[in-house]
Motif scaffolding. Structure first.
Motif, PDB file in Angstrom:
ATOM      1  N   GLY A   1       0.923  -1.248   0.018  1.00  0.00           N
ATOM      2  CA  GLY A   1      -0.005   0.059   0.053  1.00  0.00           C
ATOM      3  C   GLY A   1       1.036   1.281   0.054  1.00  0.00           C
ATOM      4  N   TYR A   2       0.259   2.549   0.237  1.00  0.00           N
ATOM      5  CA  TYR A   2       0.993   3.727   0.111  1.00  0.00           C
ATOM      6  C   TYR A   2       2.122   3.745   1.126  1.00  0.00           C
TER       7      TYR A   2
ATOM      8  N   GLU B   1       5.937   4.240  -0.138  1.00  0.00           N
ATOM      9  CA  GLU B   1       6.542   5.430   0.142  1.00  0.00           C
ATOM     10  C   GLU B   1       7.875   5.395   0.584  1.00  0.00           C
TER      11      GLU B   1
ATOM     12  N   LEU C   1      -0.679  -0.957  -4.831  1.00  0.00           N
ATOM     13  CA  LEU C   1      -1.617  -0.190  -4.468  1.00  0.00           C
ATOM     14  C   LEU C   1      -2.922  -0.769  -5.197  1.00  0.00           C
TER      15      LEU C   1
ATOM     16  N   TYR D   1      -6.008   1.598  -6.043  1.00  0.00           N
ATOM     17  CA  TYR D   1      -6.252   2.282  -7.223  1.00  0.00           C
ATOM     18  C   TYR D   1      -6.228   1.640  -8.501  1.00  0.00           C
TER      19      TYR D   1
ATOM     20  N   THR E   1      -1.461   3.319 -11.108  1.00  0.00           N
ATOM     21  CA  THR E   1      -0.357   2.552 -10.565  1.00  0.00           C
ATOM     22  C   THR E   1       1.003   2.264 -11.451  1.00  0.00           C
TER      23      THR E   1
ATOM     24  N   CYS F   1      -0.528   9.701  -2.736  1.00  0.00           N
ATOM     25  CA  CYS F   1       0.532   8.841  -2.559  1.00  0.00           C
ATOM     26  C   CYS F   1       1.695   9.504  -2.741  1.00  0.00           C
TER      27      CYS F   1
ATOM     28  N   THR G   1       4.616   8.536  -3.604  1.00  0.00           N
ATOM     29  CA  THR G   1       5.547   7.339  -4.177  1.00  0.00           C
ATOM     30  C   THR G   1       6.199   7.990  -5.342  1.00  0.00           C
TER      31      THR G   1
ATOM     32  N   GLU H   1       4.179  10.325  -7.952  1.00  0.00           N
ATOM     33  CA  GLU H   1       3.049  10.945  -6.949  1.00  0.00           C
ATOM     34  C   GLU H   1       1.887  10.370  -7.573  1.00  0.00           C
TER      35      GLU H   1
END
Length: 464
Positions: free
Chosen positions: A185-186, A190, A212, A215, A220, A348, A350, A353
Motif C-alpha cells: 500500500g501507500y 513510500e 496499490l 487504485y 499505478t 500517495c 510514491t 506521486e
C-alpha cells in the motif's frame, strides 16, 4: 487527586484533536486537551505524514547527487555521495520539534489547557489521567474522542527487533542493506522507495496481484515501472510468513515457499483505530465494526460525546480529521454544521506521486453516461523542464456526459501532489468542464495538464 471540570474535553492531540481544541478556544469554549503520548500533532506530525515526507525529500536529494556522480546528469557532475542517516533523522526530528512548538503556541493562544498523560474513562463524561505529577480526574459537558490509529501488527510478525513498523522506519540510524516491505500500500511503497533511493536493496511482498490495489492499474503502472527499473523485487500475490535467521519466509503466488534475506522487515499492512486501553468500553457508544459509529455531525450514540478522525472510519487521512475537529467545535458552540464533503482527496507520495479525488474508473465502469479524458504530462513543457514528463504521468478527468459536471479527477507523475487541492476545490464547488476550460492556467505549470484534460474532454485540446 486533582479534579477538573470543563466545557469540552478532547482526548488525543493529533490533527483532529488539536484543531478541535484551537477552534473551541477561538469560540470561547473552556477546553482541556489530553495528549496521550504521541506528542502534539499526533501520528501525522510526529511519526507519520511530516517525518515521512522529510525522509522522502532527503532520499530524493541523495538520488539526485547519485545520478550526478560518474557520467553526470544535465551537465552536472559530482563525487559519489554518502549518507549518514542518523544526521538525516536528526534533521527530521528538528522539523518535528519546530512544528510541536508551533502547535503548543497555537493551543496556548487559544487558552486550551493541555495535559500530558494517558486518559482512562470511567463513564462517558469522566476520565482519569495519569500524569507525571499524579492522577487528574476530568469531567466534561462535551467529550471529543480523537485517539487516532496505530499500525496493524501481524501475529506471526510481531513488532520488535528487526521487524519494524513505519514509526521505527522513520528513525533508523543507518540505511539497512536489505529491506523487505510487507504490504504494497501507500505507506510501504513510500518508505520502500525512499530507502531504495538511499541505497538499500528492497523487496516488496503484497497479497494482491498488484501494488496499490485500491487504485486503478493505469494510475499505478508508472509506480510499478519505477520499481522494476530500480531493481526493487516484487512478490505479488504472495503471503508473508515468519522472520528468523536474517530471512523472511513467504509463499509465492504459485504456492512455492521462498526465503528472502532481510536486515529489516517493515510491516505496513494497514492501520487500525486506537480503541483499546483508554476505557472506550465504559462509555456506552455504538460501534461500526472496529470504528466508533458517528452520524453526519460526528456525534456518537452517547449524548454530547463526539468522535473525529481515524477513529470514525475511512478514509483515515489527517485532513479529514482536521475538518471534522473544526466542525465539531463549531457545533458545540451552537453552529449548524454537517460533515458532507463532496470529496476527500488522497495523495500517495510514491515515485511518481499519485492523486485521486472523487470517482475513479472502477467506480464508473460499464457506465455510458460519463466522459473520461486523459492528458499526458509528456505534452506539458513544465513537466519536461523538470524531468517529470518521461515516466508515463498523466491527468485524468471524469465527467457527466449530459451536463459536464466533474465527477472525479486523478493524476500520476512527479510533483502532482500539488494538484490535489485544485482537484478537491473543483469537485467541492460543483465545477463543470467548461469552468476549468475557462480558467486561464499559468504557464509553465503542471496545472496546465488539468486544463488540457478538460479541453480534451470537450473535444478541443490544444497541445495533443
Amino acid at each position: 487527586m486533582q479534579i477538573l471540570k470543563t466545557k469540552v474535553l478532547i482526548i488525543g492531540a493529533g490533527t483532529g484533536g488539536y484543531v478541535a481544541g484551537i477552534r473551541c478556544g477561538q469560540l470561547g469554549l473552556e477546553t482541556v486537551l489530553v495528549d496521550g503520548g504521541d506528542g502534539l500533532g499526533g501520528t501525522c506530525l510526529n511519526v507519520g505524514c511530516i517525518p515521512s515526507k522529510a525522509i522522502i525529500h532527503a532520499a530524493a536529494k541523495y538520488e539526485t547527487v547519485t545520478k550526478a556522480a560518474g557520467d553526470g546528469t544535465l551537465g552536472i557532475t559530482a563525487s559519489a555521495p554518502a549518507i549518514d542517516l542518523s544526521k538525516t533523522v536528526e534533521w527530521k526530528d528538528g522539523i518535528v520539534r519546530k512544528l510541536n512548538t508551533g502547535v503548543a503556541a497555537l493551543l496556548k493562544k487559544a487558552k486550551v489547557k493541555v495535559i500530558k498523560g494517558w486518559a482512562t474513562f470511567q463513564d462517558a463524561k469522566t476520565c482519569r489521567v495519569e500524569t507525571e505529577d499524579g492522577p487528574v480526574t476530568i469531567t466534561a459537558e462535551h467529550v471529543i474522542l480523537a485517539t487516532g490509529s496505530e499500525p496493524v501488527e501481524l501475529p506471526f510478525l510481531p513488532f520488535g527487533g528487526d521487524v519494524i513498523s513505519s514509526t521505527e522506519a522513520l528513525s533508523l540510524d543507518a540505511v539497512p542493506g536489505r529491506l523487505v516491505v510487507v504490504g504494497g500500500g501507500y505507506i510501504g511503497l513510500e518508505l520502500g522507495i525512499a530507502y531504495r533511493k538511499l541505497g538499500a536493496e528492497v523487496a516488496i511482498v503484497e497479497m494482491a496481484d498488484r501494488i496499490l490495489p485500491l487504485y486503478d492499474k493505469a494510475l499505478t503502472d508508472p509506480v510499478h515501472k519505477w520499481l522494476e527499473r530500480h531493481g526493487v523485487q516484487l512478490f505479488l500475490g504472495a503471503r508473508a510468513g515468519g522472520f528468523g535467521d536474517g530471512a523472511l519466509s513467504i509463499t509465492t503466488k504459485d504456492g512455492e515457499p521462498l526465503s528472502i534475506p532481510a536486515d529489516k522487515v517493515l510491516v505496513t499492512v494497514g492501520r487500525k483505530p486506537r480503541t483499546s486501553g483508554w476505557g472506550l468500553e465504559n462509555m456506552g457508544v455504538a460501534m461500526a465494526g472496529p470504528f466508533v459509529k458517528v452520524d453526519d455531525r460526528c456525534a456518537t450514540s452517547m449524548r454530547n460525546v463526539w468522535a473525529v478522525g481515524d477513529l470514525t472510519g475511512e478514509p483515515m487521512l489527517a485532513h479529514k480529521g482536521s475538518a471534522q475537529g473544526e466542525m465539531v467545535a463549531e457545533i458545540i458552540a451552537g453552529k449548524d454544521r454537517r460533515f458532507d464533503p463532496v470529496t476527500i482527496a488522497a495523495v500517495c507520495f510514491t515515485e511518481p506521486e499519485i492523486v485521486s479525488a472523487g470517482l475513479g474508473p472502477l467506480d464508473v465502469e460499464g457506465r455510458d453516461d460519463v466522459i473520461q479524458s486523459v492528458f499526458p504530462l509528456a505534452a506539458i513543457g513544465r513537466a519536461l523542464a523538470i524531468e517529470a514528463g518521461e515516466d508515463g504521468g498523466f491527468v485524468r478527468v471524469i465527467a457527466s456526459k449530459s451536463d459536464h459536471r466533474i465527477l472525479g479527477l486523478q493524476a500520476v507523475g512527479q510533483h502532482v501532489a500539488e494538484l490535489s487541492n485544485s482537484f478537491a476545490q473543483m469537485l467541492e464547488m460543483g465545477a463543470v468542464l467548461e469552468d476549468v476550460a475557462g480558467v486561464i492556467h499559468v504557464h509553465p505549470t503542471l496545472g496546465e495538464a488539468f486544463h488540457e484534460a478538460s479541453l480534451r474532454a470537450l473535444g478541443h485540446a490544444i497541445h495533443i
